[in-house]
Design an enzyme around this catalytic site. Structure first.
Site, PDB file in Angstrom:
ATOM      1  N   GLY A  19      -3.245  12.645  29.915  1.00 28.84           N
ATOM      2  CA  GLY A  19      -1.914  11.929  30.077  1.00 28.84           C
ATOM      3  C   GLY A  19      -1.521  11.217  28.649  1.00 28.84           C
ATOM      4  O   GLY A  19      -0.923  10.151  28.652  1.00 28.84           O
ATOM      5  N   SER A  20      -2.144  11.939  27.596  1.00 28.56           N
ATOM      6  CA  SER A  20      -1.912  11.052  26.341  1.00 28.56           C
ATOM      7  C   SER A  20      -0.116  11.268  25.868  1.00 28.56           C
ATOM      8  O   SER A  20       0.464  10.412  25.415  1.00 28.56           O
ATOM      9  CB  SER A  20      -2.731  11.757  25.151  1.00 28.56           C
ATOM     10  OG  SER A  20      -2.225  13.291  24.677  1.00 28.56           O
ATOM     11  N   ASN A  21       0.296  12.395  26.577  1.00 25.87           N
ATOM     12  CA  ASN A  21       1.845  12.636  25.985  1.00 25.87           C
ATOM     13  C   ASN A  21       2.629  11.369  26.948  1.00 25.87           C
ATOM     14  O   ASN A  21       3.501  10.870  26.678  1.00 25.87           O
ATOM     15  CB  ASN A  21       2.177  14.088  26.331  1.00 25.87           C
ATOM     16  CG  ASN A  21       1.982  14.870  25.401  1.00 25.87           C
ATOM     17  OD1 ASN A  21       2.756  14.706  24.118  1.00 25.87           O
ATOM     18  ND2 ASN A  21       1.250  15.850  25.370  1.00 25.87           N
ATOM     19  N   MET A  94       0.078  21.395  35.023  1.00 26.80           N
ATOM     20  CA  MET A  94      -0.455  22.644  34.983  1.00 26.80           C
ATOM     21  C   MET A  94      -0.045  23.401  36.479  1.00 26.80           C
ATOM     22  O   MET A  94      -0.816  24.343  36.604  1.00 26.80           O
ATOM     23  CB  MET A  94      -1.944  22.574  34.905  1.00 26.80           C
ATOM     24  CG  MET A  94      -2.458  22.190  33.455  1.00 26.80           C
ATOM     25  SD  MET A  94      -1.622  22.949  31.990  1.00 26.80           S
ATOM     26  CE  MET A  94      -2.626  22.315  30.603  1.00 26.80           C
ATOM     27  N   LEU A  97       6.755  25.429  38.453  1.00 26.03           N
ATOM     28  CA  LEU A  97       7.685  24.810  39.492  1.00 26.03           C
ATOM     29  C   LEU A  97       8.473  26.241  39.985  1.00 26.03           C
ATOM     30  O   LEU A  97       8.749  27.132  39.092  1.00 26.03           O
ATOM     31  CB  LEU A  97       8.539  23.966  39.007  1.00 26.03           C
ATOM     32  CG  LEU A  97       7.608  22.439  38.643  1.00 26.03           C
ATOM     33  CD1 LEU A  97       8.743  21.484  37.812  1.00 26.03           C
ATOM     34  CD2 LEU A  97       7.198  21.909  39.853  1.00 26.03           C
ATOM     35  N   ASN A 111       9.730  20.572  29.288  1.00 28.84           N
ATOM     36  CA  ASN A 111       8.164  20.750  29.105  1.00 28.84           C
ATOM     37  C   ASN A 111       7.587  20.802  27.699  1.00 28.84           C
ATOM     38  O   ASN A 111       8.490  21.254  26.808  1.00 28.84           O
ATOM     39  CB  ASN A 111       7.575  22.149  29.812  1.00 28.84           C
ATOM     40  CG  ASN A 111       6.458  22.444  29.760  1.00 28.84           C
ATOM     41  OD1 ASN A 111       5.398  21.495  30.041  1.00 28.84           O
ATOM     42  ND2 ASN A 111       5.897  23.622  29.440  1.00 28.84           N
ATOM     43  N   HIS A 113       4.734  22.433  25.023  1.00 26.77           N
ATOM     44  CA  HIS A 113       3.787  23.262  25.160  1.00 26.77           C
ATOM     45  C   HIS A 113       2.931  23.476  23.828  1.00 26.77           C
ATOM     46  O   HIS A 113       3.649  23.372  22.983  1.00 26.77           O
ATOM     47  CB  HIS A 113       4.271  24.790  25.422  1.00 26.77           C
ATOM     48  CG  HIS A 113       3.065  25.815  25.503  1.00 26.77           C
ATOM     49  ND1 HIS A 113       2.209  25.836  26.714  1.00 26.77           N
ATOM     50  CD2 HIS A 113       2.892  26.800  24.661  1.00 26.77           C
ATOM     51  CE1 HIS A 113       1.519  27.173  26.681  1.00 26.77           C
ATOM     52  NE2 HIS A 113       1.822  27.515  25.353  1.00 26.77           N
ATOM     53  N   ASP A 149       6.517  29.062  30.383  1.00 27.99           N
ATOM     54  CA  ASP A 149       6.609  28.534  29.277  1.00 27.99           C
ATOM     55  C   ASP A 149       7.938  29.580  28.529  1.00 27.99           C
ATOM     56  O   ASP A 149       7.799  29.902  27.473  1.00 27.99           O
ATOM     57  CB  ASP A 149       5.371  28.723  28.431  1.00 27.99           C
ATOM     58  CG  ASP A 149       4.389  28.054  29.031  1.00 27.99           C
ATOM     59  OD1 ASP A 149       4.564  26.824  29.342  1.00 27.99           O
ATOM     60  OD2 ASP A 149       2.980  28.341  28.791  1.00 27.99           O
ATOM     61  N   GLU A 178       2.744  16.437  19.155  1.00 27.95           N
ATOM     62  CA  GLU A 178       3.336  16.430  20.260  1.00 27.95           C
ATOM     63  C   GLU A 178       3.908  15.050  20.735  1.00 27.95           C
ATOM     64  O   GLU A 178       4.918  14.995  21.274  1.00 27.95           O
ATOM     65  CB  GLU A 178       2.359  16.706  21.486  1.00 27.95           C
ATOM     66  CG  GLU A 178       2.059  18.211  21.534  1.00 27.95           C
ATOM     67  CD  GLU A 178       1.039  18.576  22.664  1.00 27.95           C
ATOM     68  OE1 GLU A 178       1.175  18.167  23.885  1.00 27.95           O
ATOM     69  OE2 GLU A 178       0.052  19.496  22.435  1.00 27.95           O
TER      70      GLU A 178
HETATM   71  C1  GAR Z   1      -0.879  19.094  25.891  1.00 35.78           C
HETATM   72  O1  GAR Z   1      -1.535  19.474  24.642  1.00 35.78           O
HETATM   73  C2  GAR Z   1       0.399  19.858  26.470  1.00 35.78           C
HETATM   74  O2  GAR Z   1       1.046  20.371  25.211  1.00 35.78           O
HETATM   75  C3  GAR Z   1      -0.620  20.705  27.099  1.00 35.78           C
HETATM   76  O3  GAR Z   1      -1.639  20.119  27.784  1.00 35.78           O
HETATM   77  C4  GAR Z   1      -2.132  19.009  26.891  1.00 35.78           C
HETATM   78  C5  GAR Z   1      -1.555  17.793  28.044  1.00 35.78           C
HETATM   79  O4  GAR Z   1      -2.403  16.688  27.094  1.00 35.78           O
HETATM   80  N1  GAR Z   1       0.446  21.569  28.063  1.00 35.78           N
HETATM   81  C6  GAR Z   1       0.300  23.021  28.543  1.00 35.78           C
HETATM   82  O5  GAR Z   1      -0.565  23.624  28.093  1.00 35.78           O
HETATM   83  C7  GAR Z   1       1.353  23.135  29.559  1.00 35.78           C
HETATM   84  N2  GAR Z   1       1.353  24.651  29.459  1.00 35.78           N
HETATM   85  P1  GAR Z   1      -2.055  15.231  27.762  1.00 35.78           P
HETATM   86  O6  GAR Z   1      -2.603  15.263  29.022  1.00 35.78           O
HETATM   87  O7  GAR Z   1      -3.046  14.291  26.780  1.00 35.78           O
HETATM   88  O8  GAR Z   1      -0.655  14.903  27.285  1.00 35.78           O
END
Ligand code: GAR
Length: 192
Positions: A19-21, A94, A97, A111, A113, A149, A178
């Site tokens: 969940g850093s994003n 992950m 949908l 999304n 990626h 994606d 990101e």
């Molecule tokens: C992020 O790098 C995001 O781009 C990736 O998962 C990570 C989640 O990090 N997403 C995918 O690979 C989707 N296909 P976070 O939980 O720290 O935000």
């Protein structure tokens, strides 16, 4: 549908892990002129670390079991409607949908990626980019379609892959980007 208006856009962030994003989007939503308000956090994984941010920032959360995807999506549409959500940001979510879900949700779905799409869709993107001897990788924010994606690209940011890069160092470097790219992409799409 244009999302812009006088009220803040009610937004839901979907996560499966750290969940850093999500954290960076919450920070963005709390900036003075931010057009969004994060009012619902969704996860398919009860042990997602990111769910802790729901408590810290007093945001409603809902955990849904995607083993029965049809049922999960039905419940999800109900929750989204109840919370008047008009924008969904997938952030390390992950699960794919379904087209039905995408068509039935009235708002926009984005999304992020960790690759320069259309390169390296799916998992293990950093490993594959390094193995492929790419000079650059990066991240992409795109609209969500029912193909993995593959929706229309909104914004991308490139990062250089150094000689001694490992998947771990590359992932860290890309995550920093990101966190900057996602808010920019949101600002871009709300004017569409
Ligand atoms: C992020 O790098 C995001 O781009 C990736 O998962 C990570 C989640 O990090 N997403 C995918 O690979 C989707 N296909 P976070 O939980 O720290 O935000």
């Amino acid at each position: 549908m244009r999302l812009i208006g006088t009220k803040k856009i009610k937004t839901s962030v979907f996560i499966s892990g750290t969940g850093s994003n999500l954290k960076s989007l919450i920070k963005f939503s709390k900036q003075k002129n931010s057009p969004i308000e994060i009012s619902l956090i969704i996860s398919n994984n009860p042990s997602s670390k990111g769910l802790g941010f729901a408590k810290t920032f007093k945001i409603k959360k809902k955990i849904l079991n995607f083993k029965n995807k049809k049922l999960a999506e039905k419940k999800l549409l109900f929750e989204l409607k109840k919370s008047e959500i008009r924008l969904i940001c997938l952030a390390g979510f992950m699960k794919i949908l379904s087209r039905d879900f995408i068509d039935n949700f009235g708002g926009k779905i984005l999304n992020i990626h960790p690759s320069l799409l259309p390169k390296f869709k799916g998992l293990n993107t950093h490993e594959r980019a390094i193995e492929n001897r790419e000079k650059f990788s990066g991240c992409t924010v795109h609209f969500v379609s029912s193909k993995l994606d593959s929706g229309k690209i909104i914004l991308q940011k490139k990062v250089r892959i150094n000689k001694n890069e490992t998947p771990k160092t590359l992932s860290k470097k890309i995550l920093v980007q990101e966190h900057k790219l996602y808010p920019k992409a949101i600002l871009k799409v709300i004017n569409l």
